[in-house]
Design a protein around this motif. Sequence first.
Motif, mmCIF file in Angstrom:
data_model
loop_
_atom_site.group_PDB
_atom_site.id
_atom_site.type_symbol
_atom_site.label_atom_id
_atom_site.label_comp_id
_atom_site.label_asym_id
_atom_site.label_seq_id
_atom_site.Cartn_x
_atom_site.Cartn_y
_atom_site.Cartn_z
ATOM 1 N N ALA A 53 0.830 -1.210 0.000
ATOM 2 C CA ALA A 53 0.000 0.000 0.000
ATOM 3 C C ALA A 53 0.865 1.260 0.000
ATOM 4 C CB ALA A 53 -0.967 -0.013 1.175
ATOM 5 N N GLY A 54 2.047 1.174 -0.634
ATOM 6 C CA GLY A 54 2.942 2.326 -0.727
ATOM 7 C C GLY A 54 3.716 2.640 0.536
ATOM 8 N N VAL A 55 3.661 1.757 1.525
ATOM 9 C CA VAL A 55 4.342 1.970 2.807
ATOM 10 C C VAL A 55 5.354 0.849 3.013
ATOM 11 C CG1 VAL A 55 4.009 2.162 5.307
ATOM 12 C CG2 VAL A 55 2.278 3.073 3.752
ATOM 13 N N ARG A 56 6.542 1.218 3.468
ATOM 14 C CA ARG A 56 7.568 0.207 3.773
ATOM 15 C C ARG A 56 7.351 -0.329 5.177
ATOM 16 N NH1 ARG A 56 10.460 4.586 2.020
ATOM 17 N NH2 ARG A 56 11.306 4.444 -0.069
ATOM 18 N N VAL A 57 7.374 -1.651 5.296
ATOM 19 C CA VAL A 57 7.305 -2.313 6.595
ATOM 20 C C VAL A 57 8.700 -2.879 6.842
ATOM 21 C CG1 VAL A 57 6.197 -4.097 7.988
ATOM 22 C CG2 VAL A 57 4.863 -2.858 6.244
ATOM 23 N N LEU A 58 9.389 -2.310 7.816
ATOM 24 C CA LEU A 58 10.760 -2.707 8.134
ATOM 25 C C LEU A 58 10.715 -3.825 9.170
ATOM 26 C CD1 LEU A 58 12.126 0.930 8.594
ATOM 27 C CD2 LEU A 58 12.169 -0.454 6.501
ATOM 28 N N VAL A 59 11.226 -4.995 8.811
ATOM 29 C CA VAL A 59 11.195 -6.156 9.700
ATOM 30 C C VAL A 59 12.640 -6.499 10.074
ATOM 31 C CG1 VAL A 59 10.484 -8.562 9.963
ATOM 32 C CG2 VAL A 59 9.082 -6.984 8.590
#
Length: 142
Positions: free
Chosen positions: A40-46
């Motif tokens: 959704a255009g957002v980075r999820v940093l794991v």
Amino acid sequence: MPVLRDRSDLRGRPALAALLAAASLLTAACGGEAETVTAAGVRVLVGERTSEGMAALLTGRLADVGGCLGIEPDEVGDAMAVVWPHGTEVVDDAPLTIEVPDEGRYAIGDTVSLAGGTVAGDEVGGLPLPPECSGEQTWLSH
């Protein structure tokens, strides 16, 4: 057990081939590397797998913080990008929803409480931080 020199040695040995395939899948699933997932255009940093971490608690709303999934704190303070615990997965992108291991599912706007602590730097939890996401501090969750 015979030594396998190449894949042709697996012909006629379906059980051995299946065992080797299953072992390689398990090895891949147990990796401890950090990753960035975009949804959704957002980075999820794991973050990378770790057995240690800070014990502070951050409570706030799940939000897009400069293009990274982060928290707008309930208390006074600036929104922070979050490096999520290893194993966090994106489960939906409308609205952006993640599942955090041993915590549950959260969608943008939900209130979440995360154990961890603030860190500063260009790399956190084994990840280089995108410049637009990195403020003065980042929350490293575990």
